[in-house]
Write an enzyme that holds these catalytic residues in place. Sequence first.
Site, short mmCIF file in Angstrom:
data_model
loop_
_atom_site.label_atom_id
_atom_site.label_comp_id
_atom_site.label_asym_id
_atom_site.label_seq_id
_atom_site.Cartn_x
_atom_site.Cartn_y
_atom_site.Cartn_z
N LEU A 1 41.81 45.42 29.19
CA LEU A 1 43.01 45.78 29.95
C LEU A 1 42.67 46.15 31.39
O LEU A 1 43.41 45.84 32.32
CB LEU A 1 43.72 46.95 29.24
N CYS A 2 41.48 46.80 31.58
CA CYS A 2 41.14 47.24 32.95
C CYS A 2 40.91 46.03 33.86
O CYS A 2 41.20 46.08 35.05
CB CYS A 2 39.95 48.18 32.94
N THR A 3 40.40 44.94 33.29
CA THR A 3 40.22 43.72 34.09
C THR A 3 41.58 43.21 34.55
O THR A 3 41.78 42.89 35.72
CB THR A 3 39.51 42.63 33.28
N SER B 1 43.07 45.97 37.13
CA SER B 1 42.52 46.27 38.45
C SER B 1 41.53 45.25 39.00
O SER B 1 41.39 45.14 40.21
CB SER B 1 41.88 47.66 38.44
#
Lengths: 541, 422
Positions: free
Chosen positions: B203-205, B208
């Site tokens: 999800l962080c990829t 952001s």
Amino acid sequence: MSVPGAPTAKEKKYDRQLRLWGAGGQEALETAHILLINATAAGSETLKNLVLPGVGQFTIVDQAVVTDEDLGTNFFLDDSSIGLSRAQKACELLCELNPEVQGHFIKDTIENIVKSSPEKLKDFTTVIATGDVCTDTLLSLDAILYPLGIPIFVVKCVGFTMSCRLALAEHPIVETHPASTVDLRLFNPFPELSALVDEKTAFINDQEKMTTHEHGHLPYVLILLQTLNEWKSTHDNQPPSNYSQKNEFKSLLRSKMWNADEENFEEAIAAVLPHFNPPSIPSETRAIFQDEKCTSLTKESTQFWVIARAIKEFSEKNDGLLPLPGALPDMKAESKDYIRLQNIYKSKARADLAAVVGIVRDLLKGLGRDGGEIAESEVETFCKHAGYAKLIRGRSLNEEYEKSPKAQVISNELSDPTSLIHYYLGLRAYEAFISEQSNAQRTAPGAEDSTVDADTEKLKKHVTELLDKLSITYSSELLEGTEKAIGEIVRAGGGELHNISSLTGGVVAQEVIKVITKQYIPMNNTVLFDGISSRTTVYQL
Amino acid sequence: MATTTVLTTESPDRWKYLNNILTRRGPYSDETFEPGDEPKAFLADLKIFGAGGLGCEILKNLALSGFKDIHVIDMDTIDISNLNRQFLFREADVGKSKAEVAAAFVMKRVRGVKITPFNCAIQDKDDEYYKQFKIVVCGLDSVEARRWINATLVNLVGEETLIPLIDGGTEGFKGQARVILPTISCCYECTLDMLTPRAAVPLCTLASIPRQPAHCIEWASVIQWPKEKGDLKIDMDDPEHVTWLYTKALGRAKEFNIPGVTYAMTQGVIKNIIPAIASTNAIVAASCCSEALKIATTASPYLDNYMMYTGDESVYTYTFQHEKKDDCPVCGNLPQALTVDPESTLEELMEKLQERPETTLKKPSLRTSAKSLYLQAPKQLEEQTRPNLEKQLKELMEEGDELSISDPGMPFNLRFIISFSS
Ligand SMILES: [Zn+2]
């Protein structure tokens, strides 16, 4: 509502196949014209699988009228077709499948066309022979089409058995669709890449000057290149070469981690085995470079050979390296760092491409041709696939039957009762059996219950004659596998089983599409399928 | 006996070639095969079931194999993108029920065959319905539907009932056909670990650090859609929705200088589109139906039990016997082993389970023999068990406990014996 980039109606219809062969493959398919000999069930099913994806045109040659037996196997004939031309009725029902395809029919036999108007055959992109075509006609077709480079598929489908033989002299493929074209140039980094490594990894071992976040987001390619430099400084400037050195190298990578969950370092460790290979030109590419068509270009050389020659010259000037494909796999990194790295690879690929394009232009001019006749996009596709291109050299039917039969391939398999070579022999015997009869009252082996035994003996005799002709020794009795294959073929009485015909239509259409689009790799040159054990084998005959 | 009636209503010549196989013994025929009128009659009387994306091919093949009483279930309506391979449908049929159009077409073309269509999900029919068939042939494209029909047919096995499941699937130039004799040979569930799980992008990829066009597209559908559209569900077939996602993804890509977002790719990513072509569908469906004919008539030995077809590089098949698993949750009788971290929470365990193909479930409920750990429904019990999600596993279970997982999509429970990692 019209959105830029939204698909056209045609793109929507063909979406699921365009994802495999793209607009270029589709264009090739849409300009192709297929000749089908005989609207058998297998032939009609093959056409179905070509009409649906949008082949340009097809023509059916068939003199037969539709019988009740046809209706039991062929879905593209119906009750109202009985007594009418099989070529015409199959053509009509197949055309319903796709309004964009043009169908034609000729109410004649292929024998007549080969004899009286062979020039007609030159208009076709691909020829598919199905049903009972006698040996002389097949060899005549081959003699006309093979030298012209027009592929011929000879399809036999009897009971649970099928064979498909492709006769095509030369088939170069650029877009072979390998799983990946990534070349990271780890062992020969180009200057721009080395400069980026120096810039980004200067503080890879310095917790004062690099934040944990930065360290955990260094792209693994840069980590590998930095660590390689370090390794080489203590190993005579050589990269790790064997398995144990590679493991040592992995430990070195691990020692550089600042904490246990730095995914980028895990990615680097995982990349050691697949990507640590000294640069070399793959054997298939080398074979293309060494081919006479590549070493001695002529005014008539095709685009493939001109570009191949240009890439060969490029690699000779560049330490044996092929042009860089330019692809970069995804990896843990900040967006901007990844994009920058990606652009460095892409720029290098573009520079290599420009160099190859220059050579292509010079070669063309040297041949007295227009320097611009080959589009840059074609050169680009080739450059991206230079290490994956493939050249298939086929064999003609005349070579298989008369000039230089591959007796060894056959004799090697004979003693294995499960080998599908027995079906090859059985189907050759079947062909000999029908070739002995005149066109008018031709009957298949086992057509009637009363002829099963006599026909079985005839097929055995044809097999022994063939083996004798090929100087293949066998015990006085035919081998068990061959006997059984003949048994199955006679049992079918020359009839098709719809499922096997339908499977055949799938296999043949798939091979035709690969040949027409010049994408993916077609079989070379004979595939046999046994519907009892559900197995296929490809032989080069 | 009115046995041979159906096959002979047409001209006696119509099925001549099929009859050659049925009235003559082949060198490979089983000893129990008795050539003659009996296999023909049996074929005509036998009720057979077909379903799935290979449905057009399956109906044609079964009708031309001499089967006379065929049922077909398909809940889908015809889409324009089906026309490149589902050959019974025309542009004018777009939007109509696949099952109904296909059945009507084949009945019109092949005289004497009766095809009963149902425009519903295969899960809408019960055991009594499936019991009437002698053979089930499925070319379904969803893993969930295939697990369901597999488990249903395994559960139906009894003294009188054993319904072979013939299963086929394709992807691009590749496909497979297999024969499942429930409880006797390896079942669909036994081989679930052959599926490669789809690697999820962190999800962080997405949130952001996007790098790939697909990251931008997933950001649009996973993060931006719920943010801007609230509870409205994405309809993958609504061009307005797809266009919205495409435009958002394009904007995102521009912001990060990521090249390559296209409309077709947007569709491909959000719908998880798998390439599909007529030729591969034909190969796999024909292989399945050929096995159905062999099983129904015993005229020749059938596939035992798996054939893989690969057409992108030459023509290659791999035919082999897949092993039945003793700890298969459907056809085996032993629970599987599962090692868990005792310090992790129940919620983390549920996330971990999602990563394995055999435990990727829609709404799993978890129990041990002693207590309910987490139940998705009814609402009251969900609220009661929800606090357990935060608890560590060592508070909820002991080593050696049997953990049972159920899901509304599955007619069976997954059973695991728990051990703690040290
Ligand atoms: Zn099982």
